[in-house]
Design a protein around this motif. Structure first.
Motif, PDB file in Angstrom:
ATOM      1  N   SER A   1       0.836  -1.207   0.000  1.00  0.00           N
ATOM      2  CA  SER A   1       0.000   0.000   0.000  1.00  0.00           C
ATOM      3  C   SER A   1       0.865   1.249   0.000  1.00  0.00           C
ATOM      4  O   SER A   1       0.592   2.214  -0.743  1.00  0.00           O
TER       5      SER A   1
ATOM      6  N   MET B   1       1.150   4.218  -2.898  1.00  0.00           N
ATOM      7  CA  MET B   1       0.948   5.638  -2.606  1.00  0.00           C
ATOM      8  C   MET B   1       2.118   6.489  -3.105  1.00  0.00           C
ATOM      9  O   MET B   1       1.951   7.691  -3.367  1.00  0.00           O
TER      10      MET B   1
ATOM     11  N   ASN C   1     -13.832  -0.592  -5.485  1.00  0.00           N
ATOM     12  CA  ASN C   1     -12.659   0.092  -4.967  1.00  0.00           C
ATOM     13  C   ASN C   1     -13.009   0.752  -3.631  1.00  0.00           C
ATOM     14  O   ASN C   1     -13.765   1.714  -3.579  1.00  0.00           O
TER      15      ASN C   1
ATOM     16  N   SER D   1     -10.664   1.944  -1.462  1.00  0.00           N
ATOM     17  CA  SER D   1      -9.469   2.636  -0.972  1.00  0.00           C
ATOM     18  C   SER D   1      -9.830   3.922  -0.240  1.00  0.00           C
ATOM     19  O   SER D   1      -9.157   4.315   0.722  1.00  0.00           O
ATOM     20  N   THR D   2     -10.908   4.576  -0.679  1.00  0.00           N
ATOM     21  CA  THR D   2     -11.282   5.854  -0.058  1.00  0.00           C
ATOM     22  C   THR D   2     -11.767   5.696   1.382  1.00  0.00           C
ATOM     23  O   THR D   2     -11.763   6.655   2.145  1.00  0.00           O
ATOM     24  N   CYS D   3     -12.202   4.493   1.758  1.00  0.00           N
ATOM     25  CA  CYS D   3     -12.636   4.282   3.146  1.00  0.00           C
ATOM     26  C   CYS D   3     -11.727   3.286   3.872  1.00  0.00           C
ATOM     27  O   CYS D   3     -12.068   2.793   4.937  1.00  0.00           O
ATOM     28  N   ARG D   4     -10.584   2.985   3.267  1.00  0.00           N
ATOM     29  CA  ARG D   4      -9.609   2.089   3.892  1.00  0.00           C
ATOM     30  C   ARG D   4      -8.218   2.711   3.802  1.00  0.00           C
ATOM     31  O   ARG D   4      -7.314   2.172   3.182  1.00  0.00           O
ATOM     32  N   PHE D   5      -8.076   3.923   4.446  1.00  0.00           N
ATOM     33  CA  PHE D   5      -6.826   4.661   4.545  1.00  0.00           C
ATOM     34  C   PHE D   5      -6.012   4.675   3.246  1.00  0.00           C
ATOM     35  O   PHE D   5      -4.775   4.526   3.247  1.00  0.00           O
ATOM     36  N   SER D   6      -6.719   4.827   2.100  1.00  0.00           N
ATOM     37  CA  SER D   6      -6.119   4.980   0.755  1.00  0.00           C
ATOM     38  C   SER D   6      -5.344   3.765   0.282  1.00  0.00           C
ATOM     39  O   SER D   6      -4.632   3.841  -0.727  1.00  0.00           O
TER      40      SER D   6
ATOM     41  N   PRO E   1      -4.907   0.337  -1.696  1.00  0.00           N
ATOM     42  CA  PRO E   1      -5.571  -0.129  -2.922  1.00  0.00           C
ATOM     43  C   PRO E   1      -6.326  -1.447  -2.695  1.00  0.00           C
ATOM     44  O   PRO E   1      -5.980  -2.500  -3.241  1.00  0.00           O
TER      45      PRO E   1
END
Length: 486
Positions: free
Chosen positions: A120, A124, A307, A309-314, A316
């Motif tokens: 991850s 990033m 996807n 990612s927006t609710c799982r600390f970015s 993927p």
């Protein structure tokens, strides 16, 4: 004469009884559906006096969490660009705590899976300057971090100490919503799925069980459209009563960070209780190009994965059905060892349509990690871009024991008895009413026959008497007497 009186009284008694039964049956025919509806409405509300209150307060269905891991068989080859090969391990079953008798394996079993923190962080850094990537490579090397890790089931589930986690929390304290150990189900172990505020149905029955707020929010901000951010449906415990095949099940899922809608598939039966089965539509995890209303959940990849990612600390991370069931076949072909099938990997809920209470359910979701080689970060090697399945879990439960018996007796058996009783009373009343009518008709026929026979006999007697008198009287002179013989 006395017997006739008794018969008439018996007939009158039968008639009265029949009339009473018929009237009672007719009244029940009109009133019972309304009474039953009122009882259901009264007992499904979230009210201390209702039957479903305790079911809502503390779910009587014993829910089990079954977790299946995808053990990576060729981590070194994956780093060289080869296709991943996985082996499914499990289930590891939990109900507040580990259930070894229901599991296939122990929490001490070792599993090889991608290092979520490393991969991850690498993703990033994809668009960052090369110098930062080289610094991250050096940090990974110093901390002994690699692209894949070999951890026990218990560590992956509930958390493990990781020097990278400590480093991130030191320099980026707000990046992760949890501190200390990192585990995929660590939040589940320490808390619940959030605080739901729901409508009770006491004042406005049309909104019964619907969610008003989740964790104080009337909508979320994870997605890119107002429609996708809406918190729709219930909390997933109960739904509105009096369902039809046109009904749908909508609920907010904290696991998926979104509302989900299931559709009717078929009617069935669970332990003698009629049910409707609701399943996920093909469009549930479809991407925006296949199903435009889902465009707000993008950026999307292949259809069939969400996807998150927006609710799982970015990170993927992607949600889907297990083994990429009902997803783009490209996802299945990219990983060896996947075998999607409907029976094992589709989700369903069996609902009692009259009350909206679930009888049997199995919700299954898969968590996957998007991986690829990131130039400048040596730990990612030559990994070919792939959505790598990490694990899938199923939350299942069915009503049983005294709760099931009480539910069956009050909401299935009793209404069924009343339903048939009204028709039995109506039919019995009609039959009993016919009995005195038939007896009366038959009585009149007997009287008529008796009267007719008596009339005919008197005429015969008169004829015989007249003939006798003629025989006794002497014949006039010159008359010829004729004798007829057979």
């Amino acid at each position: 004469m006395a017997s006739r009186t008794r018969a008439r009284r018996a007939a009158a008694a039968l008639g009265c009884t029949g009339l009473l039964c018929a009237v009672l049956g007719a009244v029940m025919l009109v009133m019972v559906p309304s009474i039953m509806k009122q009882q259901v409405l009264k007992n499904v509300r979230i009210d201390p006096s209702s039957m479903s209150y305790n079911m809502w307060k503390e779910i009587p269905v014993p829910f089990y969490l079954s977790v299946y891991f995808f053990n990576v068989l060729n981590p070194d080859e994956i780093l060289q660009g080869e296709k991943p090969q996985v082996q499914e391990r499990g289930p590891y079953v939990y109900r507040y705590q580990f259930q070894p008798d229901k599991s296939r394996g122990l929490e001490s079993d070792y599993i090889v899976i991608p290092n979520i923190l490393v991969m991850s962080a690498a993703m990033m850094m994809e668009d960052r300057p090369l110098s930062l990537k080289l610094m991250m490579t050096l940090a990974f090397t110093t901390l002994g971090e690699r692209a894949f890790m070999n951890r026990t089931v218990g560590e992956i589930m509930w958390g493990y100490d990781d020097p990278l986690m400590d480093l991130i929390n030191t320099y980026l304290p707000n990046l992760f919503p949890f501190k200390g150990k990192f585990g995929l189900f660590a939040e589940l172990n320490n808390s619940d799925s959030g605080l739901f505020t729901v409508f009770t149905g006491v004042k406005d029955f049309s909104r019964i069980h619907l969610v008003d707020k989740w964790n104080g929010l009337s909508k979320v901000d994870f997605w890119h459209s107002d429609q996708c951010n809406m918190i729709n449906g219930t909390s997933g415990q109960m739904w509105a009563p009096f369902m039809t095949p046109e009904s749908s099940l909508e609920f907010y899922s904290p696991d998926a960070c979104r509302s989900m809608k299931l559709i009717y598939k078929e009617s069935g039966e669970f332990e003698g209780i009629p049910t409707y089965r609701f399943v996920a539509p093909d469009t549930l995890f479809a991407n925006g190009s296949v199903y435009p209303p889902n465009e707000g959940f993008c950026p999307c990849r292949e259809s069939g994965i969400l996807n998150v990612s927006t609710c799982r600390f970015s990170a993927p991370l992607f949600l889907s059905h297990p083994h990429f069931y009902n997803a783009d076949p490209v996802l299945v072909e990219a990983v060896l060892g996947l075998q999607p099938n409907q029976e094992e990997h589709s989700l369903f809920l069996d609902i009692h349509p009259v009350t909206g209470i679930p009888m049997n359910c199995s919700v299954k979701l898969q968590l996957s990690l998007y991986m690829k080689a990131i130039s400048g970060i040596g730990q990612t090697g030559k990994i070919t871009p792939v959505v790598m399945p990490l694990l899938w879990f199923g939350e299942s439960g069915e009503m049983e024991g005294s709760t099931l018996r009480s539910f069956y007796n009050q909401l299935v058996l009793m209404p069924t008895v009343l339903h048939y009783a009204q028709y039995v009373l109506l039919a019995l009343g009609c039959i009993l009413l016919l009995v005195p009518i038939v007896l009366q008709i038959r009585s009149q026929e007997k009287c008529y026959l008796f009267w007719s026979t008596s009339k005919k006999g008197s005429k015969d007697k008169e004829a015989v008497q007249a003939y006798s008198e003629t025989l006794m009287t002497s014949a006039p002179k010159g008359a010829v007497l004729h004798e007829a013989r057979l």
